[in-house]
Write a protein that holds these residues in place. Structure first.
Motif, PDB file in Angstrom:
ATOM      1  N   LEU A  93       0.836  -1.063   0.010  1.00 20.66           N
ATOM      2  CA  LEU A  93       0.038   0.098  -0.002  1.00 20.66           C
ATOM      3  C   LEU A  93       0.757   1.368   0.039  1.00 20.66           C
ATOM      4  CD1 LEU A  93      -2.708  -0.947   2.645  1.00 20.66           C
ATOM      5  CD2 LEU A  93      -3.122  -0.675   0.101  1.00 20.66           C
ATOM      6  N   VAL A  94       1.942   1.273   0.511  1.00 17.88           N
ATOM      7  CA  VAL A  94       2.886   2.278   0.724  1.00 17.88           C
ATOM      8  C   VAL A  94       3.469   2.683  -0.806  1.00 17.88           C
ATOM      9  CG1 VAL A  94       5.216   3.330   1.621  1.00 17.88           C
ATOM     10  CG2 VAL A  94       3.642   2.003   3.263  1.00 17.88           C
ATOM     11  N   VAL A  95       3.919   1.609  -1.447  1.00 20.47           N
ATOM     12  CA  VAL A  95       4.319   1.740  -2.654  1.00 20.47           C
ATOM     13  C   VAL A  95       3.215   2.023  -3.615  1.00 20.47           C
ATOM     14  CG1 VAL A  95       5.438   0.677  -4.787  1.00 20.47           C
ATOM     15  CG2 VAL A  95       6.290  -0.017  -2.387  1.00 20.47           C
ATOM     16  N   GLN A  96       2.229   1.918  -3.461  1.00 13.12           N
ATOM     17  CA  GLN A  96       1.155   2.400  -4.102  1.00 13.12           C
ATOM     18  C   GLN A  96       0.586   3.812  -3.937  1.00 13.12           C
ATOM     19  OE1 GLN A  96      -1.962  -0.818  -3.778  1.00 13.12           O
ATOM     20  NE2 GLN A  96      -0.663  -2.535  -4.381  1.00 13.12           N
ATOM     21  N   ARG A  97       1.108   4.371  -2.742  1.00  7.54           N
ATOM     22  CA  ARG A  97       0.847   5.644  -2.370  1.00  7.54           C
ATOM     23  C   ARG A  97      -0.676   5.488  -1.746  1.00  7.54           C
ATOM     24  NH1 ARG A  97       4.699   9.685  -2.612  1.00  7.54           N
ATOM     25  NH2 ARG A  97       6.616   8.696  -3.200  1.00  7.54           N
ATOM     26  N   ALA A  98      -1.127   4.585  -1.078  1.00  6.14           N
ATOM     27  CA  ALA A  98      -2.380   4.580  -0.500  1.00  6.14           C
ATOM     28  C   ALA A  98      -2.842   5.692   0.478  1.00  6.14           C
ATOM     29  CB  ALA A  98      -2.687   3.032  -0.103  1.00  6.14           C
ATOM     30  N   GLY A  99      -3.919   5.941   0.831  1.00  3.34           N
ATOM     31  CA  GLY A  99      -4.118   6.954   1.611  1.00  3.34           C
ATOM     32  C   GLY A  99      -4.079   6.304   3.314  1.00  3.34           C
ATOM     33  N   SER A 100      -4.188   7.030   4.049  1.00  2.00           N
ATOM     34  CA  SER A 100      -3.923   6.588   5.527  1.00  2.00           C
ATOM     35  C   SER A 100      -5.199   5.783   6.010  1.00  2.00           C
ATOM     36  CB  SER A 100      -3.729   7.836   6.354  1.00  2.00           C
ATOM     37  OG  SER A 100      -4.925   8.500   6.500  1.00  2.00           O
ATOM     38  N   SER A 101      -6.290   6.018   5.497  1.00  2.00           N
ATOM     39  CA  SER A 101      -7.313   4.997   5.875  1.00  2.00           C
ATOM     40  C   SER A 101      -7.335   3.655   5.444  1.00  2.00           C
ATOM     41  CB  SER A 101      -8.758   5.820   5.537  1.00  2.00           C
ATOM     42  OG  SER A 101      -8.525   5.869   3.870  1.00  2.00           O
ATOM     43  N   GLU A 102      -6.635   3.613   4.138  1.00  2.00           N
ATOM     44  CA  GLU A 102      -6.421   2.227   3.545  1.00  2.00           C
ATOM     45  C   GLU A 102      -5.657   1.489   4.387  1.00  2.00           C
ATOM     46  OE1 GLU A 102      -6.367   1.722  -0.807  1.00  2.00           O
ATOM     47  OE2 GLU A 102      -6.469   4.013  -0.678  1.00  2.00           O
ATOM     48  N   ILE A 103      -4.409   2.269   4.747  1.00  2.00           N
ATOM     49  CA  ILE A 103      -3.339   1.557   5.547  1.00  2.00           C
ATOM     50  C   ILE A 103      -3.773   1.465   7.066  1.00  2.00           C
ATOM     51  CG2 ILE A 103      -1.053   2.016   6.690  1.00  2.00           C
ATOM     52  CD1 ILE A 103      -0.337   3.799   4.360  1.00  2.00           C
ATOM     53  N   GLN A 104      -4.375   2.128   7.690  1.00  2.00           N
ATOM     54  CA  GLN A 104      -5.014   1.765   8.799  1.00  2.00           C
ATOM     55  C   GLN A 104      -6.229   0.384   8.888  1.00  2.00           C
ATOM     56  OE1 GLN A 104      -6.424   4.722  11.149  1.00  2.00           O
ATOM     57  NE2 GLN A 104      -7.547   3.660  12.628  1.00  2.00           N
ATOM     58  N   GLN A 105      -6.995   0.442   7.653  1.00  2.00           N
ATOM     59  CA  GLN A 105      -7.610  -0.616   7.654  1.00  2.00           C
ATOM     60  C   GLN A 105      -6.931  -2.042   7.497  1.00  2.00           C
ATOM     61  OE1 GLN A 105     -10.643   0.144   4.346  1.00  2.00           O
ATOM     62  NE2 GLN A 105     -11.201   2.049   5.279  1.00  2.00           N
ATOM     63  N   ALA A 106      -6.075  -2.029   6.674  1.00  2.00           N
ATOM     64  CA  ALA A 106      -5.162  -2.960   6.551  1.00  2.00           C
ATOM     65  C   ALA A 106      -4.204  -3.454   7.973  1.00  2.00           C
ATOM     66  CB  ALA A 106      -3.862  -2.802   5.368  1.00  2.00           C
ATOM     67  N   ALA A 107      -3.905  -2.418   8.476  1.00  2.00           N
ATOM     68  CA  ALA A 107      -3.186  -2.742   9.856  1.00  2.00           C
ATOM     69  C   ALA A 107      -4.251  -3.477  10.723  1.00  2.00           C
ATOM     70  CB  ALA A 107      -2.878  -1.435  10.483  1.00  2.00           C
ATOM     71  N   VAL A 108      -5.656  -2.981  10.874  1.00  2.00           N
ATOM     72  CA  VAL A 108      -6.616  -3.755  11.657  1.00  2.00           C
ATOM     73  C   VAL A 108      -6.933  -4.984  11.404  1.00  2.00           C
ATOM     74  CG1 VAL A 108      -8.844  -3.346  12.310  1.00  2.00           C
ATOM     75  CG2 VAL A 108      -7.737  -1.437  12.423  1.00  2.00           C
ATOM     76  N   ARG A 109      -6.962  -5.202  10.113  1.00  2.00           N
ATOM     77  CA  ARG A 109      -7.205  -6.640   9.646  1.00  2.00           C
ATOM     78  C   ARG A 109      -5.884  -7.577   9.958  1.00  2.00           C
ATOM     79  NH1 ARG A 109      -8.495  -4.052   4.745  1.00  2.00           N
ATOM     80  NH2 ARG A 109      -6.323  -4.514   3.667  1.00  2.00           N
ATOM     81  N   THR A 110      -4.892  -7.028  10.076  1.00  2.00           N
ATOM     82  CA  THR A 110      -3.714  -7.834  10.312  1.00  2.00           C
ATOM     83  C   THR A 110      -3.383  -7.973  12.213  1.00  2.00           C
ATOM     84  OG1 THR A 110      -2.276  -6.023   9.893  1.00  2.00           O
ATOM     85  CG2 THR A 110      -2.597  -7.833   8.283  1.00  2.00           C
ATOM     86  N   GLY A 111      -4.235  -7.397  12.761  1.00  2.00           N
ATOM     87  CA  GLY A 111      -4.155  -7.587  14.112  1.00  2.00           C
ATOM     88  C   GLY A 111      -4.137  -6.407  15.115  1.00  2.00           C
ATOM     89  N   MET A 112      -4.282  -5.233  14.300  1.00  2.00           N
ATOM     90  CA  MET A 112      -3.697  -3.872  15.123  1.00  2.00           C
ATOM     91  C   MET A 112      -5.182  -3.404  15.958  1.00  2.00           C
ATOM     92  SD  MET A 112      -2.486   0.012  13.942  1.00  2.00           S
ATOM     93  CE  MET A 112      -4.280   0.654  13.797  1.00  2.00           C
ATOM     94  N   ARG A 113      -4.768  -3.120  17.115  1.00  2.00           N
ATOM     95  CA  ARG A 113      -5.881  -2.441  17.966  1.00  2.00           C
ATOM     96  C   ARG A 113      -5.851  -1.265  17.824  1.00  2.00           C
ATOM     97  NH1 ARG A 113      -5.241  -4.447  23.528  1.00  2.00           N
ATOM     98  NH2 ARG A 113      -5.810  -6.499  22.692  1.00  2.00           N
ATOM     99  N   THR A 114      -6.879  -0.387  17.520  1.00  2.00           N
ATOM    100  CA  THR A 114      -6.628   1.083  17.420  1.00  2.00           C
ATOM    101  C   THR A 114      -6.535   1.594  18.823  1.00  2.00           C
ATOM    102  OG1 THR A 114      -9.035   1.414  17.313  1.00  2.00           O
ATOM    103  CG2 THR A 114      -8.205   1.139  15.287  1.00  2.00           C
ATOM    104  N   ILE A 115      -6.246   3.138  18.727  1.00  2.00           N
ATOM    105  CA  ILE A 115      -6.272   3.945  20.111  1.00  2.00           C
ATOM    106  C   ILE A 115      -7.519   3.864  20.752  1.00  2.00           C
ATOM    107  CG2 ILE A 115      -6.181   6.198  20.979  1.00  2.00           C
ATOM    108  CD1 ILE A 115      -3.989   6.683  18.891  1.00  2.00           C
ATOM    109  N   TYR A 116      -8.633   4.116  19.804  1.00  2.00           N
ATOM    110  CA  TYR A 116     -10.082   4.010  20.426  1.00  2.00           C
ATOM    111  C   TYR A 116     -10.336   2.794  20.958  1.00  2.00           C
ATOM    112  CZ  TYR A 116     -15.086   3.854  20.732  1.00  2.00           C
ATOM    113  OH  TYR A 116     -16.380   3.758  20.964  1.00  2.00           O
ATOM    114  N   GLN A 117     -10.020   1.533  20.301  1.00  2.00           N
ATOM    115  CA  GLN A 117     -10.392   0.134  20.922  1.00  2.00           C
ATOM    116  C   GLN A 117      -9.429   0.052  22.281  1.00  2.00           C
ATOM    117  OE1 GLN A 117      -9.296  -1.918  17.682  1.00  2.00           O
ATOM    118  NE2 GLN A 117     -11.443  -2.134  16.775  1.00  2.00           N
ATOM    119  N   ASP A 118      -8.448   0.306  22.256  1.00  2.00           N
ATOM    120  CA  ASP A 118      -7.460   0.178  23.479  1.00  2.00           C
ATOM    121  C   ASP A 118      -8.028   1.091  24.543  1.00  2.00           C
ATOM    122  OD1 ASP A 118      -5.180  -0.776  24.655  1.00  2.00           O
ATOM    123  OD2 ASP A 118      -4.528   1.321  24.847  1.00  2.00           O
ATOM    124  N   GLY A 119      -8.596   2.279  24.365  1.00  2.00           N
ATOM    125  CA  GLY A 119      -9.110   2.874  25.221  1.00  2.00           C
ATOM    126  C   GLY A 119     -10.448   2.336  25.821  1.00  2.00           C
TER     127      GLY A 119
END
Length: 566
Positions: free
Chosen positions: A519-545
């Motif tokens: 996604l970085v090489v494709q110059r994707a937006g931050s929302s696409e990168i975040q969605q990809a990170a969540v799919r691979t196990g990232m817990r967002t700041i809001y979810q952690d809170g």
């Protein structure tokens, strides 16, 4: 000040109530020595930091059955100022609170002392009714109400002048060195320490000098002072910070080092000219309070293990992001403490150096002489470091050198100002960092915020409505499968009625993987990168809170407040 019949009774009271141990009492009595009948035990206990001022005042009030005066009870104007000299009031730590036709209500540090009470009766010709006061509040009120003439002299020397002559500067310096001004500034630091304040704001206005303290991220106003003393108080702070008191047209930055109640304090001082005088902000840095454990900061076990794995890599780049005041520096120092071993050389470039860490080479940038982040980094690489900490990536040049350093075998830690972890990736691309270099060097990004921590003494549990659970998305985070429970802030003496005590970090950890690199090489937006990170196990700041809200560490309202923009 004599302490008739108070010492013995106070000693027994404090021990019986469990406020003071017998061993501590014996130690205090040894300090008092043979003169214990003439010296106040309360002063000795406060000086030795065995009992705090408010607790001591409450104990004396309860023991002598004399009500305790609150700060709101102190008058706005001096009572009988022409008959009660400030020196007498200071010496015996007393002040009139209220005046009626035949009676004066007198706040006293030691209500058992008859002499000052009788002296006030004789001076005013009225019967005195005694109550107990907190010594620092009494002293502040005396300075505010009975010592305005000295402050008027200071203001007369400085009012309306942006450029001060040598005589005015000397007068300001002399008045800033007077005991009342020194005492007021010292009491400001003492109050900030007692309240765990992170910042002190001194703001001169047209009619008053506003003094505010930032406690757990929220500003609180306390005990405003007359506008007349602003010049003296600000000059005192500037003298302590080794700043130019004659310069009132330009911002200045300085530093004060203090030791109070066994605590080493670094105080960063910033001045800014305003229409009513100079505004001063002081950042309180507790050298020994910095935590070097990720668990203490609020990281869960899984996140700690992932971070430890990243920090053990010989090269790469770890970025911490978030707004100003979100605890990024503390997280970086914790990471540095993890990798700081005898086998590794660690160098930091900071503006400013907030905490001094043993075994680490720390550099303070000085742009006015050309010592910038970029110029310093170019020299650091020749110092053969293993780990480099860069206080902030402010420009493309700094970011490029950080990337090159990570590419050539260094572990680089730094910060960015973005709303979330995914936005840091796109920000670096927008700054001009090449995408192929970024995906080769960036290991992970930590996004974080600070929320107020619930007071453990008074928090109240409750069951939220199903509609609220659905709206906040709490069901998906309830891995235990039990009934969802949240907590609300109530307020008690332990938290000064706020319902919160201390702050806690909430995090998201974006770890680079193949999908995100594409996604970085494709110059994707931050929302696409975040969605990809969540799919691979990232817990967002809001979810952690939200998880920490369900654990009773904070409130869901606090989580929503600080994560709204993220």
């Amino acid at each position: 000040m004599p302490a008739p019949s108070l010492n013995q009774g106070l000693a027994s009271y404090l021990v019986n109530k469990g406020i003071l141990s017998r061993a501590d009492l014996e130690g205090a009595l040894r300090v008092l020595g043979d003169d214990s009948d003439g010296q106040p035990l309360a002063d000795t206990l406060r000086r030795l930091n065995m009992v705090s001022e408010p607790v001591m005042a409450e104990a004396i009030a309860d023991m002598l059955k004399r009500p305790l005066a609150q700060s709101r009870h102190y008058p706005l104007q001096a009572i009988a100022a022409d008959k009660l000299p400030p020196r007498f009031l200071h010496e015996y730590c007393i002040i009139p609170l209220k005046e009626t036709r035949g009676q004066i209500l007198l706040a006293m540090q030691n209500p058992a002392d008859d002499y000052p009470a009788k002296a006030v009766e004789l001076a005013l010709g009225r019967r005195v009714r005694r109550c107990t006061g907190v010594p620092s509040e009494i002293q502040r009120a005396i300075e505010r109400l009975y010592e305005q003439k000295q402050a008027d002299d200071v203001d007369a020397a400085a009012s309306g002048k942006n450029e001060l002559c040598a005589e005015d500067v000397e007068q300001l310096r002399d008045m800033a060195s007077e005991a009342p001004v020194i005492r007021l500034v010292s009491q400001m630091f003492q109050y900030a320490l007692d309240q765990r304040a992170s910042d002190i704001h001194i703001e001169p206005g047209e009619t008053s000098l506003k003094i505010r303290y930032r406690v757990d991220g929220v500003l609180r106003e306390y005990d405003p002072q007359p506008a007349d003393i602003a010049a003296a108080v600000i000059s005192r702070v500037k003298i302590m910070a080794k700043l130019d008191i004659a310069e009132r047209r330009l911002p200045q930055d300085g530093r004060i080092k203090l030791r109070m109640q066994g605590h080493d304090l670094d105080i960063r001082v910033s001045t800014m000219p305003t229409i009513h005088g100079e505004s001063v902000v002081m950042r309180m840095l507790h050298r020994e309070s910095i935590s070097l454990q990720f668990e203490t900061l609020g990281f869960g076990q899984e996140s700690c293990e992932r971070l430890q794995s990243i920090l053990q890599q010989p090269h790469g780049m770890l970025i911490v992001t978030g707004p100003t005041g979100s605890g990024k520096t503390t997280t970086l120092y914790t990471a540095i403490g993890t990798v700081n071993t005898d086998e590794k050389k660690v160098i930091t470039v900071e503006d400013p150096v907030e905490y001094q860490l043993a075994g680490i080479n720390q550099i303070q940038v000085k742009p006015d002489i050309g010592l910038t982040f970029a110029s310093t980094l170019r020299s650091i690489v020749r110092q053969d470091p293993d780990v480099i900490l860069v206080g902030e990536m402010r420009d493309l040049e700094t970011a490029q050198i950080c990337v090159q350093s990570a590419l050539t075998g260094h572990l680089v830690l730094s910060t960015l100002h973005t709303n979330d972890a995914a936005s840091s990736v796109t920000r670096l691309l927008e700054m001009g960092v090449e995408d192929y270099l970024l995906i080769s060097t960036l290991s992970a990004v930590i996004g974080q915020r600070l929320v107020r921590k619930l007071c453990a003494h008074c928090r109240q549990a409750y069951r939220p409505l199903p509609e609220v659970i659905e709206e906040l998305g709490l069901a998906s985070l309830n891995v235990a499968g039990e009934a969802i429970q949240l907590y609300r802030a109530k307020g008690c003496e332990a938290c000064d009625g706020s319902g919160y005590r201390g702050r806690l970090a909430i995090f998201e950890l974006l770890q680079m993987n193949d999908e995100i690199r594409k996604l970085v090489v494709q110059r994707a937006g931050s929302s696409e990168i975040q969605q990809a990170a969540v799919r691979t196990g990232m817990r967002t700041i809001y979810q952690d809170g939200c998880r920490k809200a369900m654990q009773g560490l904070t409130t869901i309202e606090e989580v929503v407040r600080v994560t709204r923009e993220a």
